[in-house]
Design a protein around this motif. Structure first.
Motif, mmCIF file in Angstrom:
data_model
loop_
_atom_site.group_PDB
_atom_site.id
_atom_site.type_symbol
_atom_site.label_atom_id
_atom_site.label_comp_id
_atom_site.label_asym_id
_atom_site.label_seq_id
_atom_site.Cartn_x
_atom_site.Cartn_y
_atom_site.Cartn_z
ATOM 1 N N UNK A 1 0.832 -1.208 0.000
ATOM 2 C CA UNK A 1 0.000 0.000 0.000
ATOM 3 C C UNK A 1 0.867 1.259 0.000
ATOM 4 N N UNK A 2 1.887 1.296 0.877
ATOM 5 C CA UNK A 2 2.740 2.480 0.954
ATOM 6 C C UNK A 2 3.513 2.667 -0.350
ATOM 7 N N UNK A 3 3.953 1.570 -0.940
ATOM 8 C CA UNK A 3 4.681 1.670 -2.215
ATOM 9 C C UNK A 3 3.795 2.274 -3.307
ATOM 10 N N UNK A 4 2.558 1.821 -3.357
ATOM 11 C CA UNK A 4 1.645 2.324 -4.389
ATOM 12 C C UNK A 4 1.228 3.780 -4.126
ATOM 13 N N UNK A 5 1.146 4.168 -2.868
ATOM 14 C CA UNK A 5 0.676 5.511 -2.499
ATOM 15 C C UNK A 5 1.825 6.365 -1.952
ATOM 16 N N UNK A 6 3.067 6.034 -2.329
ATOM 17 C CA UNK A 6 4.217 6.677 -1.720
ATOM 18 C C UNK A 6 4.185 8.198 -1.891
ATOM 19 N N UNK A 7 3.930 8.671 -3.099
ATOM 20 C CA UNK A 7 3.952 10.113 -3.349
ATOM 21 C C UNK A 7 2.772 10.803 -2.664
ATOM 22 N N UNK A 8 1.631 10.099 -2.572
ATOM 23 C CA UNK A 8 0.497 10.676 -1.838
ATOM 24 C C UNK A 8 0.836 10.825 -0.363
ATOM 25 N N UNK A 9 1.532 9.834 0.196
ATOM 26 C CA UNK A 9 1.935 9.902 1.596
ATOM 27 C C UNK A 9 2.943 11.023 1.797
ATOM 28 N N UNK A 10 3.839 11.182 0.836
ATOM 29 C CA UNK A 10 4.822 12.254 0.916
ATOM 30 C C UNK A 10 4.135 13.615 0.915
ATOM 31 N N UNK A 11 3.103 13.763 0.055
ATOM 32 C CA UNK A 11 2.355 15.023 0.025
ATOM 33 C C UNK A 11 1.574 15.225 1.314
ATOM 34 N N UNK A 12 1.085 14.117 1.879
ATOM 35 C CA UNK A 12 0.368 14.215 3.150
ATOM 36 C C UNK A 12 1.270 14.801 4.234
ATOM 37 N N UNK A 13 2.532 14.373 4.242
ATOM 38 C CA UNK A 13 3.477 14.944 5.205
ATOM 39 C C UNK A 13 3.677 16.433 4.964
ATOM 40 N N UNK A 14 3.672 16.845 3.680
ATOM 41 C CA UNK A 14 3.787 18.274 3.363
ATOM 42 C C UNK A 14 2.621 19.051 3.965
ATOM 43 N N UNK A 15 1.396 18.526 3.738
ATOM 44 C CA UNK A 15 0.205 19.184 4.285
ATOM 45 C C UNK A 15 0.244 19.219 5.813
ATOM 46 N N UNK A 16 0.688 18.098 6.398
ATOM 47 C CA UNK A 16 0.754 18.014 7.852
ATOM 48 C C UNK A 16 1.769 19.012 8.401
ATOM 49 N N UNK A 17 2.931 19.068 7.751
ATOM 50 C CA UNK A 17 3.963 19.996 8.194
ATOM 51 C C UNK A 17 3.500 21.435 8.045
ATOM 52 N N UNK A 18 2.809 21.720 6.935
ATOM 53 C CA UNK A 18 2.302 23.077 6.703
ATOM 54 C C UNK A 18 1.256 23.434 7.744
ATOM 55 N N UNK A 19 0.383 22.487 8.067
ATOM 56 C CA UNK A 19 -0.661 22.726 9.057
ATOM 57 C C UNK A 19 -0.079 22.995 10.431
ATOM 58 N N UNK A 20 0.949 22.195 10.810
ATOM 59 C CA UNK A 20 1.589 22.394 12.112
ATOM 60 C C UNK A 20 2.256 23.767 12.168
ATOM 61 N N UNK A 21 2.894 24.152 11.048
ATOM 62 C CA UNK A 21 3.565 25.448 11.005
ATOM 63 C C UNK A 21 2.571 26.588 11.185
#
Length: 878
Positions: free
Chosen positions: A850-870
């Motif tokens: 699952x992570x392999x198939x959705x790797x870039x989506x997960x990476x973008x999720x971290x971007x959104x999460x980091x932006x939200x925390x900031x």
């Protein structure tokens, strides 16, 4: 721009035509150079005759299992049970499976363990060396990798692990560690799904090679990752993704490490013994080239490599600390240097004041973290040499750089010269002849087992199996559930506790005994119990028991010792069964019902209410229950209030009131310090008099109208056998015989069965196979039977097709057989821990996909999460 100018200057420092030609063919040159260097390093092994074997500490022990697996594969059989090994053991429960199953095809092809060992040594070093070459080439520069790879494969600490120790499991560790570091660095440089998957796979491979070592390698690499983060070259999400990859790699192989490494499946059988960790803890001599040839072979980390690696810090550039977001080359010098320093220090383990506070430190072998230090050191030496050549490229510095580098390289290679160690091979003619002359049958289970009174080398395991003989003592006993019993023999045999040893040998269906001449008392005891002397020379005696081999024995003993101090007690009273757990709560009511005497000698307690309840039930059933609290804890039970006292020189034990005991003698001063005296007994039979003090030492307390006997002041631990167990084989006790008589009179209240010779239980049509055994029997009455096969919950038994309970009695199988004619079958199967491990592996695999198939989506999720925390932090700050 600055980086481009630097690289241009580095290239110009090497003659242009030679530089371009070497760069073009570097991969081929590296392959040839590494193959030649390894061939040179292990040439005595490679050219050894086919009829010889490696002389290593562990090699032939591991190769024994590889041959066994290969022979089963040839017969299309998948074997998880290894009957030749220490009364029967799991093939891969303690020793990891990767090296075994990688080498099995080689063994199947050549049917030659020497060829298999040669293959292991060559390709472990070669694959690891190629990994170092590519790492240096990728992160340092062209032509740098050849030097680093050669230093890595010749580092004595690494190469001698397999060449001299014969640690087969370390082969894949040496091969995979550089690749694990490489793919981790590549992932930190640029996150891609394939690189993330590579971390998962290599993490799994390391765990299947050696779980504890895999943890050390992952921890070491984590130091690199954290340092890269501290230098602000990656984000926190990169660390999270890296940790997730390593964790999922572990999850993928849960099917092995969950039952094989943890104690969930077989509590009380340690994966790692403290003695092993102590032997593999570095000290200053591990880095001393003057004594490296005198030490335990292989435990030497090259001092010149260490020094040059540390000196490399003086060539640090400001650019090493700067963020290079626009450049695709991740600088690794500072992270590797820090990891090198930390791992080298951690190898000293308990010699460091803070080490014991590190989580899981007691389960680690600290010295083996030097495997990563060897990798980091090879790369750091390469960085040092490369930077001198590329930076000192003008004027007189250019004239100095080449001789300085040449001198450094020469010193290193003199120090790591593989021919400073002698690779030894031999035919083992003597031990082969000794084993071949033993009277044995064609089928292994018609022969019984072999016992050595000393610790023979791993060759004893191999040649025993070749002659259809199984072992009950020998080399590599770690992970065997009766390993601690074998260690206890090291005290019992020289201490003269022959009945205890003979009892064990008979229970283990031992038919062949090799004894050192120093143990004449044991020889006489064996002869009096049915053995005959068949060989006697200047160094040893060989005895044989001609009674037909029988793995089935009537269990007639009715007394059990439970608790931490039981080893010292059972050597003096071998008719006591040693309990498999120190906790009374771990024993079922049915299991305890077979014993008329339950002696709790320094037991451990989880629940005092449960503990008291069990004591009351046992006493109510007419059992003789003795509780000796010992030293470890001071707790009230059944109203007894213990208090700490210390026996001093001249203390006297004597009977009081209407005591049935008449003993009166002087006690030795207690060498271990305080122990529990007994307060609030219903009646005191014996007390210790020390000046004006009168300390209750023996008596009873009523529980529901039934007596529970209490023994105080850790008296059983002043038996000479207990002192030898706790303080060393030379310990003496002047009051030991008197205490023995006192304890035996107390235990005689239960009328225990004192024979140490088990009677054979007749069976018919017994059949043994790679995954279990079965037999038929006919009995006139219900009979408890002890089977001389190592107990593990993996054994699944049935009688006439119906489930049969399998119990543990002194690490052997115990079953209760009903009267009549029946057929019993045993299958070496799977426990709930094994099924849980398989389930976790499947879940991890699905999550990985699952992570392999959705790797870039997960990476973008971290971007959104980091932006939200900031934004959240900014809003709070506003």
């Amino acid at each position: 721009m600055q980086m481009e100018q630097l690289e241009k200057r580095e290239k110009q420092s090497i003659p242009r035509s030679l530089y371009e030609w070497c760069c073009r063919w570097e991969a081929y040159i590296s392959t040839i150079v590494l193959a030649l260097v390894i061939t040179y390093a292990i040439w005595p092994l490679l050219c050894a005759p086919a009829n010889t074997y490696p002389v290593t500490a562990d090699g032939l022990g591991h190769l024994t299992k590889i041959k066994y697996i290969a022979d089963n594969f040839k017969n299309m059989q998948w074997s998880s049970w290894f009957p030749y090994w220490y009364n029967g053991a799991s093939v891969v429960q303690y020793y990891p499976p990767l090296a075994y199953f990688v080498l099995v095809p080689i063994q199947m092809l050549f049917d030659d363990v020497m060829m298999t060992f040669k293959f292991l040594c060559f390709f472990s070093l070669f694959i690891g060396g190629i990994g170092v070459w590519y790492t240096c080439n990728r992160f340092i520069g062209p032509l740098a990798g050849i030097l680093g790879a050669v230093i890595y494969i010749l580092q004595p600490f690494l190469s001698r692990l397999i060449l001299y120790h014969g640690a087969v499991a370390q082969g894949p560790i040496i091969a995979l560690t550089p690749w694990f570091l490489l793919v981790s660095l590549l992932f930190l440089e640029k996150k891609t799904p394939l690189r993330w998957i590579a971390i998962c796979i290599l993490s799994s491979g390391l765990i299947l090679s050696h779980a504890m070592h895999a943890f050390l390698i992952s921890l070491s690499t984590a130091f690199v990752v954290i340092t890269v983060f501290a230098l602000r070259k990656i984000s926190f999400r990169d660390i999270v993704l890296w940790v997730l990859a390593v964790a999922l790699g572990a999850g993928l192989v849960s099917f092995w490490w969950l039952p094989g490494v943890t104690q969930l499946e077989l509590p009380g059988v340690p994966y790692l013994l403290p003695e092993a960790a102590e032997n593999w803890t570095a000290d200053i001599n591990w880095f001393n080239p003057l004594v490296k040839g005198q030490m335990f072979i292989g435990l030497y980390f090259s001092l010149p490599v260490l020094i040059v690696s540390l000196l490399a810090v003086f060539l640090t550039r400001k650019n090493d600390f700067k963020t290079q977001k626009t450049h695709d080359r991740l600088k690794i010098f500072i992270p590797l240097f820090i990891a090198f320093v930390i791992t080298t220090l951690l190898s000293f383990g308990n010699h460091l004041a803070f080490y014991r506070y590190i989580p899981m430190s007691s389960n680690l072998v600290p010295g083996r973290i030097l495997t990563f230090s060897a990798l980091a050191g090879a790369i750091l030496v390469t960085v040092f040499i490369y930077r001198i050549i590329t930076r000192w490229n003008q004027g007189y510095l250019r004239l100095l750089s080449l001789p300085i580098c040449a001198a450094i390289i020469l010193i290193i290679f003199i120090d790591i010269n593989p021919y400073l160690y002698k690779i030894d091979t031999k035919s083992y003619t003597e031990i082969q002849t000794e084993i071949e002359v033993l009277p044995s049958q064609k089928e292994v289970f018609e022969n019984g087992r072999i016992f050595w009174s000393w610790m023979p080398g791993s060759e004893s395991n191999y040649f025993s199996m070749l002659n259809n003989l199984s072992i009950t003592s020998g080399w590599n006993p770690e992970g065997s559930s009766h390993f601690r019993t074998l260690l206890l023999h090291n005290i019992a045999i020289p201490g003269g506790y022959s009945d205890y040893v003979v009892k064990n040998l008979l229970q283990w269906n031992t038919r062949y005994v090799f004894l050192d001449h120093a143990h004449s008392e044991l020889t006489e005891s064996l002869i009096s119990n049915g053995f005959e002397l068949i060989k006697d020379d200047k160094t040893k005696a060989v005895l044989f028991n001609s009674i037909p081999s029988s793995y089935f024995m009537r269990q007639e003993r009715n007394a059990i010792a439970i608790g931490r101090a039981s080893p010292g007690l059972i050597m003096t009273f071998p008719w006591l069964v040693q309990g498999y757990s120190s906790y009374l709560e771990d024993y079922s009511e049915k299991y305890l019902s077979r014993f008329s005497l339950i002696y709790l000698v320094e037991p451990e307690v989880r629940s005092f209410n449960k503990f008291e309840e069990i004591l009351g039930k046992l006493a109510g059933e007419g059992k003789t229950v003795i509780v000796e609290m010992g030293r470890a804890e001071n707790w009230p039970v059944l109203g007894i209030v213990p208090y700490w006292e210390t026996i001093v020189s001249g203390a006297e034990i004597l009977p009081i009131n209407d005591s049935p005991f008449e003993q009166r003698f002087i006690l030795d001063a207690d060498p271990k310090g305080r122990a529990s005296a007994l307060g609030n007994l219903d009646e005191v039979w014996m007390e210790v008099k020390m000046g004006e003090k009168h300390l209750p030492a023996l008596g009873y307390k009523y529980s529901g109208g039934n007596r529970v006997y209490f023994l105080g002041l850790a008296l059983s631990q002043q038996l000479e056998s207990s002192l030898k167990w706790s303080r060393g084989v030379n310990a003496k006790s002047s009051s030991g015989d008197d205490i023995k008589d006192l304890l035996e009179q107390l235990m005689d209240l239960a009328e225990p069965h004192k024979s140490v010779v088990p009677a054979a239980f007749p069976v018919k049509e017994s059949e043994w196979g790679h995954d279990g055994f079965n037999f038929k029997y006919s009995a006139e009455k219900d009979t408890p039977v002890q089977v001389s096969v190592t107990y593990t919950p993996r054994w699944l038994a049935s009688i006439d097709g119906k489930p049969l309970k399998v119990n543990n009695l002194e690490n052997l199988i115990l079953i209760d057989l009903p009267a009549g004619e029946h057929q019993v079958s045993f299958h070496y199967g799977m426990t709930w821990v094994g099924w849980l491990g398989i389930g976790l592996s499947i879940i991890s695999l699905l999550l990985l996909i699952f992570i392999y198939c959705k790797f870039h989506d997960i990476d973008r999720f971290f971007d959104y999460l980091q932006s939200g925390i900031k934004k959240l932090v900014e809003s709070i700050g506003a």
